[in-house]
Structure formats: structure tokens, C-alpha cells
Design an enzyme around this catalytic site. Structure first.
Site, PDB file in Angstrom:
ATOM      1  N   GLY A 283      29.501  25.802  54.056  1.00 52.41           N
ATOM      2  CA  GLY A 283      30.683  25.703  53.188  1.00 52.41           C
ATOM      3  C   GLY A 283      31.739  26.745  53.462  1.00 52.41           C
TER       4      GLY A 283
ATOM      5  N   SER B 119      30.944  32.185  52.432  1.00 53.01           N
ATOM      6  CA  SER B 119      30.448  33.539  52.644  1.00 53.01           C
ATOM      7  C   SER B 119      31.051  34.112  53.924  1.00 53.01           C
ATOM      8  CB  SER B 119      28.923  33.490  52.732  1.00 53.01           C
ATOM      9  OG  SER B 119      28.417  34.774  52.835  1.00 53.01           O
TER      10      SER B 119
ATOM     11  N   ALA C 128      29.906  31.372  40.402  1.00 55.76           N
ATOM     12  CA  ALA C 128      31.201  30.964  40.957  1.00 55.76           C
ATOM     13  C   ALA C 128      31.820  29.851  40.109  1.00 55.76           C
ATOM     14  CB  ALA C 128      31.052  30.532  42.417  1.00 55.76           C
TER      15      ALA C 128
ATOM     16  N   PHE D 170      55.976  45.503  27.270  1.00 49.72           N
ATOM     17  CA  PHE D 170      56.789  46.664  27.646  1.00 49.72           C
ATOM     18  C   PHE D 170      56.547  47.914  26.807  1.00 49.72           C
ATOM     19  CE2 PHE D 170      60.720  48.804  28.946  1.00 49.72           C
ATOM     20  CZ  PHE D 170      60.765  48.444  30.287  1.00 49.72           C
TER      21      PHE D 170
ATOM     22  N   GLU E 177      56.859  37.954  24.046  1.00 51.75           N
ATOM     23  CA  GLU E 177      55.998  39.126  24.256  1.00 51.75           C
ATOM     24  C   GLU E 177      55.119  39.516  23.089  1.00 51.75           C
ATOM     25  OE1 GLU E 177      58.512  42.110  26.876  1.00 51.75           O
ATOM     26  OE2 GLU E 177      59.683  41.305  25.229  1.00 51.75           O
TER      27      GLU E 177
END
Length: 1308
Positions: free
Chosen positions: A267, A270, A345, A893, A1240
């Protein structure tokens, strides 16, 4: 074997053949560059984000079945696709043909904001539906486990998916008694014209039905090919690499004899990342293709034999099947493997990765190997010499030559034996995030009792993540055999294992004490699990998630996001003679550059030029942000790792990146290297000036209070992790030195100015265009300008277009993020919780250059009191100069840090007074009409309203009692509940920063074009602007169009940020529309029943201009830092959030159970977009305060450079229940239609989760008799949670003396 085979596969039903294939080519660049299918996006290049998800289909000639599975195109080598059919987002539907139900529903349920992750989401869901047309909720959540989104908070995406489930339903809870599907926009009727249809809000009945018969068929040619048995080994080769695909076992063995060192790749999950990120190169790769013997599934008398090529996803299905059919005592091992396969995964990687590859790779943090090792599994090997069997044991995992595969051997299959009666197997893991994250520590444990007497006959324990390989505690297990399963055995086992599985203080990956604690905590969990079974008890049942749903009014580009037709910067077609630019960055935190040698790099094929600081002019004009970076590329000295040193320009991206690695820079290290805020304070390393805010008389107040406490809290930084990395394309026009800059940025004017300065031309020659931005969050303001200016210089120098797209790792390294903060506080308070005096110090870690750090400190100071009135307050703030990449703006911020410091102080005051934190919050809250510390008048009626409403909707009092009951009954699990208020001031501190302009044209056919200075980055500003124009001109939405933002149409724009983009630009659009209406009034009154087409033509005939500019000069706003007084803010957003969590005291894992948010949003212009902003910000804030952790080495090198190391919230992290409600609008204001900016404020509400975890930890510590006060820093990772729940296990682990070792990472 003959070389030069032809590659043949299908993409979206069309045949693709390639004669000369480069084996290093991955599917993603092939789709985007060669086939020009740009719907599939580049997000990280490592299989960690899911933006490049495609569906791959293969036909199996033996079973006669077609397997459809999702895959990451960035890790799929095209050579591996022979005979496969690939489907991309373009292949399932588009606006030109027909859109697919998946695309329609994700768009219409508001599952897209910036839209960059959408094609990947669409493909993951599409693949699920190809396999299961009516999926369950669990299958849905599982299918999206490998896809990240930074904007939406996932709720609307799940909501779209749920419409495909057997049982659907809109917003199962009717908000305010109204179903989300039958609300008009704000209840405003649409203006109808002629008989054009008005915009309908979509109800589920109107969605396109899913019709499986309409999908693309599997190409018959590929079936015929697969049926043929005459295939030969295929060889693809380039000058650097050879790819060998054997199709029979015999050929595979021959290839392995010929190339014993070549890896066998299935696959590429790795070998691929190792080659990409670690620079490991393999000249030959062997990739077997559909060899029957490697895909066997055999059920034998004593177990299950699985072929080495079976994918992990198939292993999961096979085991699920087996566990359903066989008696439980036989399937203990399979249940444990399944548990890990669910979180290992994401589905894309699980479908690509093979069982054999996973085992043979022997990653130190492999989830399956510890289990397979304790389960007595064996490996069947084959070579030319014949077959043999080896045990999957510690010697194999350590790669001892005697116990390993020989170079010419291959792994054929794996035997996993059944478990026996009285044998128990368990799997444990703890990661930064529940799913799709490598384990910090994992473990497999097996015990076998001869019979029900509880005497240990066999014991096997293995750990991953605590050494260079999987480690088995064989000696300890040996010593415990024959002992009864009781507390004494457990104590002995803990001591033995800590002794045997030892971890040095400097171990890679850090978190050493946490890992040592997990080693014994997992053992204890195993002890409890087995003891319960021996007693005949059952473990706790899984809770099903219930998901409420958002409010639909669609984003302008929603459908295009979902079909992949929305064009982002890097999707623009290649321009003739285009070059690619990549950067070489500093590898030292503080050093002198002795020499830069570019000769080797320049000699490589395709390399056109290498720019260093000497080529670029220094910037003469000072810009708002660039006070001290007068050099774009460093020539003499570097002040952080990741500082730009050279730019390499080449014909292609691959050539540019190869050349960049060949640039040799010699450094001479300089002292000191300052990384942390503490080091900056010690070295007095600050940017000028210090900022201070004072109100009342603090020193006098301290004399009259009952109690005084002093404390501090440290808060880590945050990476923006916008899905689209920094992207730009610069095209010189060839005459008059004109140049076009296409860029993904928040501040086109700044890019125009800095580019003009570098090119030494006037600004009117530089045009900057922004169509849409794939997420920004503050990270595409300053640094983007520097990158664009260098790219423009290269384009101008060579007279050729230049493209620059940062890879994810470079982007995270170069661009900085949210400022880490240190807050110190001294509070004087009465015994009833009233805080009368507060003295604070704020320090932020600014990094090497000033950027926006001082502005962040200022905003932090102005907003620090949050929702509380402190009669006597003093706060001073400093921006610390350190040797890290400079930090910059990030959503919120300064307030998410400053607010947390204040809330931490309040929580500690509550503990000292013995009162619940909510009581102390309430007693200190602003009351109605009041004055802020900078002497601005404020009316907080709606703050109180939000707080009361949130108390009620969350059933706070009832649930508080339920949490206390739960905690009294559970020792190892604890729940916590917390409620936090919000006052978020909106304003920019000056009038000039708030000006905005718009340009509106009416064409003679009655259609309208709107342009304005705001940037569309997912928040839906363009959608709102069209709504404004529609309302003002009384014209249907369908007649109004918006093309994008450009300095050509709107000059001198302000940056898009600060929650005010729709507000300011909307007022400018409104102004332009009103100007036009005033001009046209006489025309319209003459013919009131006419259409816009009639009116436009009549106006033209009478020479009346049909174009108008609109302007808004900005809100009154000022602040005088000398006196600390002013009127910096126009209005305040109020809100409150209540969150409940459950923690596991043994591992530090936490579950988000429920969150209720109440917001005062004024009159919402578009409830769907506004809910989306609040949800998205809340989830981003939750990530900030709990799982997002940046790691730096002691040398200042950033380790967390991608989704594999840095974890943002995924679908598994959102609360099981999330309720968002708005206060009914109350007051009219001079904002746009009395609305409020919500981009925000929601971030800060994420800290309700932080304080809920705090509450749960406090309960655990109280029960264990541990003294207060409890000081917890942010983010509250599993490590911090576990170590704060002190118990006998945290006490028994060995501790290292500070200074006796070099730690792997430094807390920044």
C-alpha cells in the site's frame, strides 16, 4: 522479465495508458498536473488529512467481486494502479452534467466553508455509499475518520451524511420550537421579480435520491484483463528507480533473489512516507500484484490464517465476521485486534496498508504487533529454498538475524490462533486523539488460567511506543506464573515491569513520565478487566452519539466545493513557460551564516536560478507589520529555524525540491538561544514597548481584602492548519513592468505594496487577485506577503510565470502560529468570592521578529477581563523576543490566551473560597450598565441573559447533581461540568483600520456585479454581500454575481480578519446600492411595474450612470496607551457555554459528552453561516485547549510539522451532543442590519471543555485526598490529565533528576 511495460488503468471511466512511467510519480500530482483533474487536493502529502481521497476499484477474478475502497492519492504510486479504476470527485458529478446526491447534500446542509477539504469528504462518503447504500451512523463516523476539516466543526458534514442513513431526520431537536428546515433567511421574505422563483431553503424531501444504478460501471476491459491468466511481471523504470510488479509467486521469489534489499510494497503507507519525509531512497521496489497465495483467508482447526497482502480494512471485516460466528472464548484475540483496527489510522490508510507490511515494518508504535506477539502468532515464510515458519516474538520484533526474514524470503501469511477457555486478551492504547493518531503507548496483554481458580498459567505482556521496537516483558511475566490473580500479584507485576521496561529521560518522543505511568496503568486496567470477567461482570456499554443539526442557507460556492470545480490558487492551469520556486530555510535557531554554496544545486537538470539575500533589494518603506525584517532572505545571520535563506527556481516542483536539498550552508552557532518565555524574561529579551492598563487603585484594594492568592498559567501555541497551504502564482505581463499576483491571502493591498517595493515599481503596476482562500485564520496576512514578494522578484527577473506552493511541513515551520502565553496573577478577594483587586502580567512568545505580536498583547490587555468587572485592575504585557519563527495573528487574536488566564484565576479563587466556580463567575460578572477598564461605557444586559439561558438549556443544576453522583460511584472514571461566560469586544482600535469600499455595476440586461474588499476564506462573506445587494436593490439573488477580490477593482483594502469583514464591506455594498437606487428613483417611479432590465435600459438612454462605488469610513475607534483610556470597540458579542466531559483517570483520555452554547448575535444575516462560524470556532478552540500541542527540540527545531504529529480535532472529538442557540435580537445598532460579527468569539468557548476536564480532575484528586490548589496548563493533553490524577501508579514510576539528561522536547 521484460522492462518498459505499459501502464494501463482507468480514471473516471476513461482509459489511461502510459508508456514511460516514472515509478516515483504518485497519483495526486499525476491527476492534478497530467490529467488536469484539480478537484483532488494536496493537503499534507503524508496520508494524514484526507484532502486527496479518491476511490479505487479493483476486480477480483476468483471471487468475481469488485472492491471499492478509499485511498490517499498522495501515497498511491501510479505504478500500483495497473488494472484498477480510479474515481475522483469530478467523476461522480459536476454542475455541467449532473451533481451527485452526496455533493448536493454536503453543500446544502452547509458542510462546506472554505471548501478545500470538501472533495475528500465527498469521496470518502461516496465510497461508503458504493459499498453500503444505507449506512449506519457508526459506519458514517468511521468512513470520515481519515478526513480533517478545520472550518466547520464537522457537525453539518455528519448532518449531510445522516440523510443517507435508514433513519434520518433534520435537527432532531427543534431549536426555539422551529425546525431548521422551515425558517426563512431571518424571516425576511425574498423579493420576487416577474415570476422568477425565489430562493427556497431546502428540505430533505427535495434532495436528489441516491440511485446506485446511475454510478459509473467498472470498465469491462479491466475485468477481461483480470480474467486472463497469461500476465507477466511488469517492470517500470526511470533513471533513478525501477518498479517490479510480479504477478505470480514464482516471479516474486525470483525478483527477491535478484534484488534481496528491495522492499516489498503493497500500500506504500510505510515505505512512501519514509521516502518522502525521511529521505530514505530505494533504487528498486517490488510490488506484487494480485498474487492469490498472498491473499488467502483460511479457517483452520486452531485459528485463522490471513495472507500477507490482505489489507487492514479487510482484516477488520474478516475479524468482525469471525467474532460474530464463533463462541466468545475462542475470539478473545480477535476482539482485541478489532478494537485497535477501529482506531488505527483512517479508512484510506487501512484500505491501502497490508497486514504483512504492517507486521514486517515493525514500527515501534505499531498497534497490532504487541497483540500478535502476545497471542503466539506465527509467520509463514517462503523463498526459493522452500517454506518455513517463525514465531512473531520479541526476537523477530527486534530484528535479530536468527529470528528474522532472510533477505530473499517473503512473508506469505500469518497464523493467528484462537483463544482457549480461561484465556483473556486485552488491547490498550493512548494517543493525542482517539482516532487516526499514532499511539503514545500501546499494549497487548494475554493471561491464561488453567481453570476458574485464578492461578496464572501463562502471561504475556507487550508494549509499543516505549522503545525502538515493540517490547515484551518476558522476565516479569515468567516470575508471575503460578501466582493467584490478586492485588499482591498486581503490585509485584507493576514493580517488575517498570524495572524491565525502562525508558531513559531523553527518550525520543518525550512525555517520559507519562509513558512510564501508562505502562503500569494499562496493566492495572487489564487486571480490572480480567477480575471483572472472573467475577462474571460486564464492562460499561458504549454510548451512541446523538447529533443535532445546523440551519440551512447555502454558501455561494457550496456546490462547486463539493464537485471540485471551485478553483483555488494551485488549481489554476499551468501558464506557458512556468517555473516553480521553493525555499531553503535555516536549520539553526541562532547562528551566523559563514557561507552559502549553491554550485551543486545549480548544476542539476532543470534548475534555472537560486536567489539569495544579495539579489534582493532591502525593503526601504516600513510596512505596518515588517518593522525589522528589512531583509526578505537572510544573508548574514539567522534568528530561528525555518528562516528563509534562499529561493530555488526550477522548471518543475520535483527539480526545485531536489536542488534545494543540495544547497550547502555553513553556520557558526551564536549565543544565547532563547526559546521559552522564561528564558526571555531571564535575558530581558523583549520587543519595545511594554503595554500597561490600570483601573482603580490596586495597591490600596489589596489592603482591605480577606484573602490574597498568587498564581500563573502557561498556555501553548497553536498552528493555523488551514487546509490549503500558502500558494501563489505570479505572472509578468511583459510590458510596462506590469505583474499579476494570484495568491491565497487575507491582505491583497499589503502584497501589492511589498511586491512593488521589491520590484521598485509603483503600486499601479502590481495587481493582486484573490478568488477564494482554502482557510486562513490569520495565517495568510504577513508571511504571505514576504513569500509573494520573493516569488514576484523571481518572475520579474526571468520574465516567466513562477508558482510557489508550500508543502505542509514547510508551511507549518515557516509561518508561525498562535502565541504561547505566560500569565501571572495576584488576586485580592473577599470570602464570598468577590475579586476586588487583580494585578496581572502577560508575556507572549513573539518569536524572532515582531510581526503582529505587540498588537496581540494590546488586544489581550483590552479584552482580558472577559465578562467580569474588577473594580481595581492592573495588567502589564510584554512581547518576548525568542529564537523561534515569529508568531502571528490567529483567530481570536490574544483573547483566547488572555481570557484563559482570567478564568484560571477565577477557578482558583473559587477553590480557595470553597465555592463552585460558577458562583464566583456570577458574583463578579458585569451588571447591566457599566464601564470597562479603558473607561468605555458598556451595557451587558445580554451577557446576563446568555448566562441565564445557558444555565436553563443545559439543565445545569440537574446535571451538576448527576455528575456528582457519577463521581461518587466511579473511582477510575470521573465526569466534569463547567460553564464559562463570554464578552468579546469587536473593533480594530482605529478608524482607518475599519474603512471599506465596494463597487457595484448594473448591466443593461438587469444583472448586477458586486465587488468589495473582503476576502472569501470560508466564512461566507461573498454570500452575505449578495444578500445585502439583493435586499437593497430589491432584486433576486440569482441576478447578482461576485467574481473575487482584486486590487484592480477595490484599492487600498484593509486585511480581512477581526470578525468585521462582512460588517464593514456590507456597509460599503449597501452604500453603493443606495447611491444607485437614488439615481434610478425617477426612472423606477415612472414605470413601477417594470423589470430591472427595463429600468437599466431606460437609465442608459437618459445617460444615468449604472455604476457606483460604496464607502464606509470605519467605526469610531481609538485608544490612548499613555492614559490607558479610549473607545476602541464598536460593540460586544456575548455568549456562554456549558460543557460536560468524562475522563479516564488511568490513561488521561477524555470524552466530550455534551456542549450547550448560547450566543447573542444581534439580527443574524444568515443563520446557517453564523451557526457554522460558532461551531467551527468552538471546535478549533477545543483543539487549542486540549489536544493541539507543538513540540520543539532543545535546539529550537519544530517536530510537529504535519497531521501525523500535530493533531487537530477530528470527527471523533466533537461532543456527542452539541446545542447552539441564539438570543432573540433585542437592540438595534449602527452595524450592518444590527448584525454582529461572529468569526472569532467562539474560539474562547472551547475553554469550557478545559474547565470541565479541570473539574473532573479536581473530583479525582479530592477523592484521593490530594491537596489543592490544582494548577493545570493548556493544552490539557492526555499526558497532563493522567499525571494530575495522581495515584499509586504515578508514585511508583522512577523520576529523572532535572539536568541529569537532555529532554527530547522543550515546553514552549
Amino acid at each position: 522479465m521484460e522492462g518498459g511495460a505499459e501502464l494501463l488503468f482507468y480514471v473516471n471511466g476513461r482509459k489511461v495508458t502510459e508508456k514511460n512511467v516514472d515509478p516515483e510519480t504518485m497519483l495526486l500530482p499525476y491527476l492534478r498536473k497530467k490529467l488536469r483533474l484539480t478537484g483532488t487536493k494536496y493537503g499534507c502529502g503524508g496520508g494524514g488529512c484526507g484532502a486527496c481521497t479518491v476511490m479505487i476499484s479493483r476486480y477480483n477474478p476468483i471471487t468475481k467481486k469488485i472492491r471499492h475502497y478509499p485511498a490517499n492519492a498522495c501515497l498511491t504510486p501510479i505504478c500500483s494502479l495497473y488494472g484498477a479504476a480510479v474515481t475522483t470527485v469530478e467523476g461522480i458529478g459536476s454542475t455541467k452534467t449532473r451533481i451527485h446526491p452526496v455533493q448536493e447534500r454536503i453543500a446544502k446542509c452547509h458542510g462546506t466553508q472554505c471548501g478545500f477539504c470538501t472533495p475528500g469528504m465527498v469521496m470518502s462518503l461516496y465510497t461508503l455509499l458504493r459499498n453500503h447504500p444505507e449506512p449506519t451512523l457508526t459506519q458514517l463516523n468511521d468512513a470520515l475518520g481519515g478526513n480533517l476539516c478545520r472550518c466547520t466543526g464537522y457537525r453539518p458534514i455528519i448532518n449531510a451524511c445522516k440523510t443517507f442513513c435508514k433513519t434520518s431526520g433534520c435537527c432532531q431537536s427543534k431549536e426555539n420550537g422551529v425546525c431548521c428546515l422551515d425558517q426563512g433567511i431571518n424571516g425576511l421574505p425574498e423579493f420576487e421579480e416577474g415570476n422568477e422563483t425565489s430562493l427556497k431553503l431546502f428540505s430533505e424531501e427535495e434532495f436528489l435520491p441516491l440511485d446506485p444504478t446511475q454510478e459509473l460501471i467498472f470498465p469491462p476491459e479491466l475485468m477481461t484483463m483480470a480474467e486472463k491468466k497469461t500476465q507477466k511481471t511488469r517492470i517500470f523504470g526511470s533513471d533513478r528507480m525501477t518498479w517490479i510488479s510480479p504477478v505470480t509467486l514464482k516471479e516474486l521469489l525470483e525478483a527477491k533473489v535478484k534484488y534481496p534489499q528491495a522492499p516489498v510494497v503493497m500500500g506504500n503507507t510505510s515505505v512512501g512516507p519514509d521516502m518522502k519525509f525521511k529521505g530514505i531512497f530505494h533504487p528498486v521496489i517490488i510490488s506484487p500484484d494480485r498474487i492469490e497465495e498472498l491473499s488467502v483467508v483460511n479457517y483452520t482447526d486452531n485459528g485463522l490464517t490471513l495472507g500477507a497482502a490482505v489489507s487492514l480494512a479487510e482484516v477488520k471485516d474478516i475479524l468482525a465476521n469471525v467474532t460474530r460466528k464463533l463462541p466468545e472464548e475462542k475470539t478473545q484475540m480477535y476482539h482485541a485486534l478489532l478494537k485497535h483496527l477501529e482506531t488505527l489510522a483512517g479508512p484510506q490508510i487501512r484500505n491501502m496498508a497490508s497486514l504483512g507490511g504492517h507486521i514486517v515494518s515493525r514500527h515501534p508504535d505499531s498497534d497490532l504487533n504487541p497483540l500478535l506477539a502476545v497471542g503466539n502468532c506465527t509467520l509463514n515464510l517462503l523463498s526459493k529454498e522452500g517454506r518455513r515458519q517463525i514465531p512473531l516474538n520479541e526476537q523477530f520484533l527486534r530484528k535479530c538475524p536468527s529470528a528474522d526474514l532472510k533477505p530473499e524470503e517473503i512473508l506469505i501469511s500469518v497464523n493467528i490462533p484462537y483463544s482457549r477457555k480461561w484465556e483473556f486478551v486485552s488491547a490498550f492504547r493512548q494517543a493525542q486523539r482517539q482516532q487516526n493518531a499514532l499511539a503514545i503507548v500501546n499494549s497487548g496483554m494475554r493471561v491464561c488460567f488453567g481453570k476458574g481458580d485464578g492461578i496464572i498459567r501463562e502471561l504475556s505482556i507487550a508494549y509499543g511506543g516505549v522503545g525502538p521496537t515493540t517490547i515484551l516483558a518476558n522476565n516479569s511475566c515468567q516470575k508471575l506464573i503460578g501466582r493467584p490473580w490478586n492485588e499482591e500479584m498486581l503490585d509485584a507485576a507493576c514493580r517488575l515491569i517498570l524495572d524491565e521496561v525502562s525508558l531513559p529521560g531523553s527518550a525520543p518522543g518525550g512525555r517520559v513520565e507519562f509513558k512510564r505511568t501508562l505502562i503500569v496503568s494499562f496493566l492495572f486496567k487489564f487486571y480490572l478487566e480480567v477480575s471483572q470477567i472472573l467475577k462474571g461482570m460486564n464492562a460499561d456499554p458504549k454510548q451512541l452519539s446523538q447529533d443535532p443539526v445546523g440551519h440551512p442557507i447555502m454558501h455561494l460556492s457550496g456546490i462547486k466545493h463539493a464537485t471540485g470545480e471551485a478553483v483555488y490558487c494551485d488549481d489554476m492551469p499551468v501558464v506557458d513557460r512556468e517555473l516553480f520556486l521553493t525555499f531553503v530555510t535555516s536549520s539553526r535557531a541562532h547562528a551566523k551564516i559563514v557561507s552559502i554554496d549553491v554550485s551543486a544545486a545549480l548544476s542539476l537538470p532543470g534548475v534555472v536560478d537560486i536567489l539569495t539575500g544579495e539579489h534582493l533589494p532591502s525593503i526601504t518603506t516600513t510596512f505596518d507589520f515588517l518593522t525589522d525584517a528589512d531583509q526578505l532572505l537572510s544573508t548574514d545571520e539567522v534568528s530561528c529555524v525555518g528562516q528563509l535563506v534562499c529561493a530555488v527556481i526550477a522548471d518543475s516542483e520535483v527539480q526545485a525540491r531536489r536542488a534545494a536539498q543540495q544547497v550547502k550552508i555553513v553556520y557558526q552557532d551564536l549565543e544565547p538561544v532563547i526559546l521559552t518565555i522564561e528564558e526571555a524574561i531571564q535575558n530581558k529579551s523583549f520587543f519595545e514597548p511594554e503595554r500597561k492598563l490600570e483601573y482603580g487603585n490596586v495597591d490600596e484594594a489589596f489592603k482591605v481584602v480577606d484573602q490574597i492568592l498568587e498564581g500563573e498559567i502557561h498556555m501553548g501555541g497553536q498552528e493555523h492548519f488551514y487546509m490549503e497551504t500558502q500558494s501563489m502564482l505570479v505572472v509578468p505581463k511583459g510590458e510596462d513592468r506590469e505583474i499579476d499576483v494570484y495568491v491565497s491571502a487575507q491582505f491583497p493591498k499589503y502584497i501589492q505594496d511589498i511586491t512593488a517595493s521589491v520590484l521598485k515599481v509603483s503600486a499601479n503596476k502590481v495587481m493582486c487577485h484573490v478568488k477564494r482562500v482554502g482557510g486562513a485564520f490569520g495565517g495568510k496576512v504577513t508571511k504571505t506577503g514576504v513569500l509573494a514578494a520573493i516569488t514576484a522578484f523571481a518572475a520579474n527577473k526571468h520574465g516567466r510565470p513562477v508558482r510557489c506552493i508550500l508543502e505542509r511541513g514547510e508551511d507549518i515551520l515557516i509561518t508561525g502560529g498562535r502565541h504561547p502565553y505566560l500569565g501571572k496573577y495576584k488576586a485580592g478577594f473577599m470570602n464570598d468570592g468577590r475579586i476586588l483587586a487583580l494585578d496581572m502580567e502577560h508575556y507572549n512568545n513573539a518569536g524572532a521578529f515582531l510581526d503582529e505580536s505587540l498588537f496581540v498583547i494590546e488586544m489581550g490587555l483590552l479584552k482580558l477581563e472577559n465578562a467580569y468587572k474588577f473594580p481595581n485592575l492592573r495588567c502589564r504585557g510584554w512581547a518576548c523576543r525568542t529564537n523561534l519563527p515569529s508568531n502571528t495573528a490567529l483567530r481570536g487574536f490574544g483573547f483566547p490566551q488572555a481570557g484563559l488566564i482570567t478564568e484560571a484565576c477565577i477557578t482558583e479563587v473559587a477553590a480557595k473560597c470553597g465555592l463552585p466556580p460558577e458562583k464566583v463567575r456570577m458574583i463578579n460578572m458585569y451588571k447591566e450598565i457599566d464601564q470597562t477598564p479603558y473607561k468605555q461605557e458598556i451595557n451587558t444586559k445580554n451577557l446576563t441573559q446568555c448566562w441565564k439561558e445557558c444555565m436553563a438549556t443545559s439543565s445545569y443544576t440537574l446535571r451538576k447533581a448527576a455528575v456528582e453522583k457519577f463521581n461518587s460511584e466511579n473511582y477510575w472514571k470521573k465526569k466534569g461540568l463547567a460553564m464559562v461566560p463570554l464578552k468579546y469586544p469587536i473593533g480594530l482600535g482605529s478608524v482607518a483600520a475599519g474603512q471599506a469600499a465596494a463597487l457595484v455595476h448594473i448591466y443593461l440586461d438587469g444583472s448586477v456585479l458586486v465587488t468589495h474588499g473582503g476576502i472569501e476564506m470560508g466564512q461566507g462573506v461573498h454570500t452575505k454581500m449578495i444578500q445585502v445587494a439583493s435586499r437593497e436593490l430589491r432584486m433576486p439573488l440569482s441576478s447578482i454575481h461576485l467574481r473575487g477580490t482584486s486590487t484592480e477593482t477595490i484599492p487600498n483594502t484593509n486585511p480581512s480578519g477581526g470578525s468585521v469583514v462582512a460588517d464593514l464591506n456590507g456597509l460599503a455594498v449597501k452604500d453603493a446600492c443606495q447611491t444607485l437606487l437614488k439615481r434610478l428613483k425617477p426612472i423606477i417611479s415612472k414605470n413601477p411595474k417594470g423589470t430591472w432590465k427595463d429600468w437599466a435600459q431606460a437609465a442608459f438612454n437618459e445617460s444615468i450612470s449604472l455604476s457606483a462605488t460604496g464607502y464606509f469610513r470605519g467605526y469610531e475607534s481609538n485608544i490612548n496607551w499613555e492614559t490607558g483610556e479610549g473607545h476602541p470597540f464598536e460593540y460586544f458579542v456575548y455568549g456562554a457555554a456549558c460543557s460536560e466531559v468524562e475522563i479516564d483517570c488511568l490513561t488521561g483520555a477524555h470524552k466530550n459528552i455534551r456542549t450547550d452554547i448560547v450566543m447573542d448575535v444581534g439580527y443574524s444575516i444568515n443563520p446557517a453561516l453564523d451557526v457554522g462560524q460558532i461551531e467551527g470556532a468552538f471546535i478549533q478552540g477545543m483543539g487549542l485547549y486540549t489536544i493541539e500541542e507543538l513540540n520543539y527540540s532543545p535546539q529550537g527545531v519544530l517536530y510537529t510539522r504535519g497531521p501525523n504529529q500535530y493533531k487537530i480535532p477530528a470527527i471523533c472529538d466533537i461532543p456527542m451532543e452539541l446545542h447552539i442557540s441564539f438570543l432573540p435580537p433585542s437592540e438595534n445598532s449602527n452595524t450592518l442590519y444590527s448584525s454582529k460579527g461572529l468569526g472569532e468569539s467562539g474560539i474562547f468557548l472551547g475553554c469550557s471543555v478545559f474547565f470541565a476536564i479541570h473539574d473532573a480532575i479536581r473530583a479525582a484528586r479530592q477523592e484521593r485526598g490530594l491537596p489543592g490548589p490544582l494548577r493545570l496548563n493548556s493544552p490539557l493533553t492526555p499526558e497532563k490529565i493522567r499525571m494530575a490524577c495522581e495515584d499509586k501508579f504515578t508514585k511508583m514510576i522512577p523520576r529523572d533528576e532535572p539536568g541529569s539528561y537532555v529532554p527530547w522536547s522543550v515546553p514552549i
